[in-house]
Write a protein that holds these residues in place. Sequence first.
Motif, PDB file in Angstrom:
ATOM      1  N   TYR A   8      37.151  33.591  53.134  1.00  0.00           N
ATOM      2  CA  TYR A   8      37.417  32.730  51.973  1.00  0.00           C
ATOM      3  C   TYR A   8      36.679  31.400  52.081  1.00  0.00           C
ATOM      4  O   TYR A   8      36.131  30.902  51.089  1.00  0.00           O
ATOM      5  N   SER A   9      36.653  30.814  53.274  1.00  0.00           N
ATOM      6  CA  SER A   9      36.048  29.484  53.421  1.00  0.00           C
ATOM      7  C   SER A   9      34.522  29.536  53.441  1.00  0.00           C
ATOM      8  O   SER A   9      33.851  28.627  52.961  1.00  0.00           O
ATOM      9  N   SER A  10      33.947  30.628  53.992  1.00  0.00           N
ATOM     10  CA  SER A  10      32.490  30.706  54.143  1.00  0.00           C
ATOM     11  C   SER A  10      31.792  31.546  53.077  1.00  0.00           C
ATOM     12  O   SER A  10      30.653  31.261  52.698  1.00  0.00           O
ATOM     13  N   LEU A  11      32.485  32.591  52.609  1.00  0.00           N
ATOM     14  CA  LEU A  11      31.843  33.533  51.688  1.00  0.00           C
ATOM     15  C   LEU A  11      32.471  33.558  50.306  1.00  0.00           C
ATOM     16  O   LEU A  11      31.863  34.046  49.363  1.00  0.00           O
ATOM     17  N   GLY A  12      33.693  33.040  50.180  1.00  0.00           N
ATOM     18  CA  GLY A  12      34.361  33.025  48.887  1.00  0.00           C
ATOM     19  C   GLY A  12      35.378  34.141  48.764  1.00  0.00           C
ATOM     20  O   GLY A  12      35.549  34.958  49.675  1.00  0.00           O
ATOM     21  N   ASP A  13      36.054  34.194  47.621  1.00  0.00           N
ATOM     22  CA  ASP A  13      37.004  35.274  47.386  1.00  0.00           C
ATOM     23  C   ASP A  13      36.247  36.577  47.132  1.00  0.00           C
ATOM     24  O   ASP A  13      35.011  36.602  47.107  1.00  0.00           O
ATOM     25  N   ILE A  72      39.830  42.714  50.923  1.00  0.00           N
ATOM     26  CA  ILE A  72      39.458  41.631  51.840  1.00  0.00           C
ATOM     27  C   ILE A  72      39.585  42.102  53.284  1.00  0.00           C
ATOM     28  O   ILE A  72      38.768  41.751  54.146  1.00  0.00           O
ATOM     29  N   ASP A  73      40.603  42.916  53.565  1.00  0.00           N
ATOM     30  CA  ASP A  73      40.747  43.445  54.921  1.00  0.00           C
ATOM     31  C   ASP A  73      39.563  44.339  55.294  1.00  0.00           C
ATOM     32  O   ASP A  73      39.088  44.303  56.429  1.00  0.00           O
ATOM     33  N   ASP A  74      39.076  45.121  54.339  1.00  0.00           N
ATOM     34  CA  ASP A  74      37.875  45.939  54.585  1.00  0.00           C
ATOM     35  C   ASP A  74      36.685  45.043  54.898  1.00  0.00           C
ATOM     36  O   ASP A  74      35.900  45.323  55.809  1.00  0.00           O
ATOM     37  N   LEU A  75      36.546  43.984  54.125  1.00  0.00           N
ATOM     38  CA  LEU A  75      35.430  43.051  54.330  1.00  0.00           C
ATOM     39  C   LEU A  75      35.565  42.325  55.663  1.00  0.00           C
ATOM     40  O   LEU A  75      34.566  42.040  56.327  1.00  0.00           O
ATOM     41  N   SER A  76      36.791  42.047  56.057  1.00  0.00           N
ATOM     42  CA  SER A  76      37.031  41.413  57.351  1.00  0.00           C
ATOM     43  C   SER A  76      36.566  42.322  58.482  1.00  0.00           C
ATOM     44  O   SER A  76      35.879  41.884  59.415  1.00  0.00           O
ATOM     45  N   ARG A  77      36.925  43.609  58.396  1.00  0.00           N
ATOM     46  CA  ARG A  77      36.497  44.563  59.428  1.00  0.00           C
ATOM     47  C   ARG A  77      34.975  44.742  59.423  1.00  0.00           C
ATOM     48  O   ARG A  77      34.351  44.846  60.488  1.00  0.00           O
ATOM     49  N   ALA A  78      34.387  44.766  58.248  1.00  0.00           N
ATOM     50  CA  ALA A  78      32.937  44.984  58.147  1.00  0.00           C
ATOM     51  C   ALA A  78      32.146  43.795  58.687  1.00  0.00           C
ATOM     52  O   ALA A  78      31.118  43.975  59.343  1.00  0.00           O
ATOM     53  N   THR A  79      32.602  42.585  58.387  1.00  0.00           N
ATOM     54  CA  THR A  79      31.855  41.384  58.764  1.00  0.00           C
ATOM     55  C   THR A  79      32.233  40.833  60.122  1.00  0.00           C
ATOM     56  O   THR A  79      31.484  40.048  60.717  1.00  0.00           O
ATOM     57  N   GLY A  80      33.428  41.215  60.619  1.00  0.00           N
ATOM     58  CA  GLY A  80      33.911  40.644  61.865  1.00  0.00           C
ATOM     59  C   GLY A  80      34.521  39.268  61.698  1.00  0.00           C
ATOM     60  O   GLY A  80      34.830  38.595  62.684  1.00  0.00           O
ATOM     61  N   LEU A  81      34.703  38.835  60.441  1.00  0.00           N
ATOM     62  CA  LEU A  81      35.297  37.532  60.154  1.00  0.00           C
ATOM     63  C   LEU A  81      36.752  37.720  59.747  1.00  0.00           C
ATOM     64  O   LEU A  81      37.098  38.715  59.100  1.00  0.00           O
ATOM     65  N   ASN A  82      37.596  36.777  60.107  1.00  0.00           N
ATOM     66  CA  ASN A  82      38.978  36.877  59.640  1.00  0.00           C
ATOM     67  C   ASN A  82      39.061  36.469  58.171  1.00  0.00           C
ATOM     68  O   ASN A  82      38.097  35.955  57.595  1.00  0.00           O
ATOM     69  N   ARG A  83      40.216  36.717  57.579  1.00  0.00           N
ATOM     70  CA  ARG A  83      40.378  36.468  56.150  1.00  0.00           C
ATOM     71  C   ARG A  83      40.085  35.018  55.782  1.00  0.00           C
ATOM     72  O   ARG A  83      39.397  34.749  54.785  1.00  0.00           O
ATOM     73  N   SER A  84      40.593  34.084  56.559  1.00  0.00           N
ATOM     74  CA  SER A  84      40.391  32.669  56.228  1.00  0.00           C
ATOM     75  C   SER A  84      38.919  32.290  56.319  1.00  0.00           C
ATOM     76  O   SER A  84      38.420  31.497  55.509  1.00  0.00           O
ATOM     77  N   SER A  85      38.204  32.870  57.270  1.00  0.00           N
ATOM     78  CA  SER A  85      36.760  32.585  57.393  1.00  0.00           C
ATOM     79  C   SER A  85      35.982  33.156  56.213  1.00  0.00           C
ATOM     80  O   SER A  85      35.019  32.556  55.738  1.00  0.00           O
TER      81      SER A  85
END
Length: 201
Positions: free
Chosen positions: A45-50, A30-43
Motif C-alpha cells: 500500500y505504501s510503495s505500490l498503492g492499492d 492483496i495477499d496474492d500480490l504480497s506472496r508474489a512480490t515478497g512485500l507485506n500488505r503495508s509495504s
Amino acid sequence: MAGKKQFDMDTALDAAMVQFWRFGHAATSIDDLSRATGLNRSSIYSSLGDKDTLFLRCLDRYGTRYGDKYDAALSCAASQPLAAVRAFFDVTLERIADPALPDGCLIAQSAMAIPALNPSIAAHVKEALGFQRLRLRAALKAGRMTDQEAEAFAVHVAAVNQSLAVMSRAGASPKQLLAVVDVTADALSHALRARTAEVDG
C-alpha cells in the motif's frame, strides 16, 4: 541505497504484473500480490498503492514494454510494410513462446473482463487496446495505404493479434498460431500489391 530501492521496485512491479497477467484483476488479492512480490500488505500500500492503482501501474508497464517492441517492429513499415506487420506478429509469438511468461496478453484478458471492472480501469484498458490500432494504422499509412485501407487493416491486425493471445491460453499450438498469422499476411500482401499497381498505373 537509492539504486537498490529502484531495483527492488522494478522487481516488485514485474512480479505484480505477472500475477495480474496470470490470474486477472478480479482473481488477484492483496495477499496474492504480497506472496508474489515478497512485500507485506503495508509495504504494498505504501510503495505500490492499492490493488486498483497497482493494476493500472502494471497495465502501463506492460503496455510500454511491449509497445516499444511493437514500435521497433513496425519501424520499417514505410519501405517494407508486409515485413513490418510480420515482425509485429513475431513480437507476440515470441512472447507467447517464452516459458518464463504467462500465456496470453495482460491487455487482452483485461479487455475480456471489462464488464467486471470499475469504469476508470475499464477506460484505461480500452485506451491500451486502442494504442495498438493507432500504431498499426500509422505504420500502414506509411506503407502507402489509403486512410480507409489503413484503418481497416489496423483494426483487423490488432484483432488477430489479440486473438493469438486468447488462442494460446486455450492451448493452440505454435503451428496453429502461425497459420493464423499467415492468412492475415497473405490478405495484407494482396492489398498492398493492389495498392502499388493502382499507384504505379
